[in-house]
Enzyme design. Sequence first.
Site, PDB file in Angstrom:
ATOM      1  N   ASN A 145       0.800  -1.219   0.000  1.00 59.59           N
ATOM      2  CA  ASN A 145       0.000   0.000   0.000  1.00 59.59           C
ATOM      3  C   ASN A 145       0.840   1.280   0.000  1.00 59.59           C
ATOM      4  OD1 ASN A 145       0.746  -0.725   2.653  1.00 59.59           O
ATOM      5  ND2 ASN A 145      -0.890   0.505   3.524  1.00 59.59           N
ATOM      6  N   GLU A 242       3.933  -4.129  12.476  1.00 60.67           N
ATOM      7  CA  GLU A 242       2.824  -3.184  12.403  1.00 60.67           C
ATOM      8  C   GLU A 242       1.783  -3.862  11.542  1.00 60.67           C
ATOM      9  OE1 GLU A 242       0.272  -1.045  10.673  1.00 60.67           O
ATOM     10  OE2 GLU A 242       1.956  -0.047   9.688  1.00 60.67           O
ATOM     11  N   CYS A 276      -3.085   1.453   6.553  1.00 59.48           N
ATOM     12  CA  CYS A 276      -3.388   0.777   7.816  1.00 59.48           C
ATOM     13  C   CYS A 276      -3.981   1.730   8.844  1.00 59.48           C
ATOM     14  CB  CYS A 276      -2.128   0.116   8.369  1.00 59.48           C
ATOM     15  SG  CYS A 276      -0.735   1.252   8.570  1.00 59.48           S
ATOM     16  N   GLU A 445       8.250   1.429  16.496  1.00 58.51           N
ATOM     17  CA  GLU A 445       9.287   2.006  15.660  1.00 58.51           C
ATOM     18  C   GLU A 445       9.092   3.514  15.634  1.00 58.51           C
ATOM     19  OE1 GLU A 445       9.665   0.072  11.862  1.00 58.51           O
ATOM     20  OE2 GLU A 445       9.573  -1.933  12.737  1.00 58.51           O
TER      21      GLU A 445
END
Length: 469
Positions: A145, A242, A276, A445
């Site tokens: 994405n 993630e 996301c 992160e």
Amino acid sequence: MLTHFIGGQPVAAGKAFPVHDPVTGAVVRQVHEADPEVVDRAVRAAREAARDWAAMPVGERAGWMRRLAEGIEARFDDLVAAEIADTGKPLDQTRTLDIPRGIANFRAFAEIAAQRPEDAFHLSGMLSYTVRRPLGVVAVIVPWNLPFLLMTWKLAPALVAGNTVVVKPSEQTPGSAAVFAELCAEAGLPPGVVNIIFGYGSAGQLLVEHPGVNAVTFTGSTGTGSAIMKSVADRVKPISFELGGKNAALVFEDCDLDKAVEGTVKSVFTNGGQVCLCTERVYVHRSIFEDFCARLAVRAQEVELQPMISAEHREKVLSYYALARSEGAKVLAGGSVPVFGDHRDSGYFVEPTVVTGLSEWSRFNREEIFGPVCHVAPFDSEAEAVDLANGSEYGLAATLWTTNLDRAHRVAQRLEAGLVWVNTWYLRDLRTPFGGVKLSGIGREGGTRSLDFYSEPTTITIKLEQPDA
């Protein structure tokens, strides 16, 4: 034909597979698929380069990060073209967000690493201090994405911390990674520091399971993340994930309604909902619910259409549109496939969609869809709004819209999410921690948290002899 990049050289090995343009469905490139021999060769190249790269002073590695940022600037237009060909993104978004963020990632982590202090503790008769050592070879698994943005988000801290890497981009978006491989060679980056292999999930599986890989960083679906965890469990490899989200937005009665509607349009429909961090659940105070829904439905029909990444993903999103109807939803906007009357009709488009009327326990409201769609529901109290937002197995991001400063702080701190925006969305400071809770990920992160993941502290303690009186 795109080739792998191993040990500083192009490697043409493995059978070819096609990559399709999401706008038209046409094949835009052919790519070599990594087999076990290619994966092993890439890991071995990374391991051979690891010692010298780790031994390099951090200031020199930071210098390399700046040179890579300059290389991205030099190849800016090539990267834009590659990203658009693979993803179908608008030119403006690619030129102002995706590629510039890659430049910013390398420059930001160069500065963070070069200026980071170490810990030291001095007690009577003893001095203890820490040094950080790189993990070794890091497998970097990148989604489709935001392929260039997320690849550089992981590469920059991994490299500046002293690791070498093997990158496996999504099979659907290899183009910008291939251009990045070329600019690494053009910059003279030591061979083996960055290696890039192409292929499907099977190539990624071979990579994360390889005994020469010391750690894995992955962005993608929760299901794939879970599979990777199982694959690396026996060797106890460090992981940073993630994962998916079912992100909520809370719209309070005291919000600036115009800004809340426009912000929600952005958070639901950006990149065709294929981020996301996009919002899929919108909760609105009952006193403004009807007005908000009406405005959002109108705006949904005005946004620029962006394609889904593939025919398969389009079918997945459309299946959720059908599911919403079968579960009794009221469709306020969209819900089908647009007709253009031109080449885009062979592409992978769906209509931006707004629905309401479903139970919180419906599949539509529980499962991540990853498309340009949201469900809107009313709430009556602040406590109810918080419970609704937290009533998900995911916890990546949340957004709240209010002009009450006390409420903003109070509610934001009660939301079970790794990132909460107030009166905005997608605004990021690269120094802050980023990641999710629950099924949305593990680890953090961003800023020094990235450097913490990509390196391990060693404590050194020295006994200090006391001088004779």
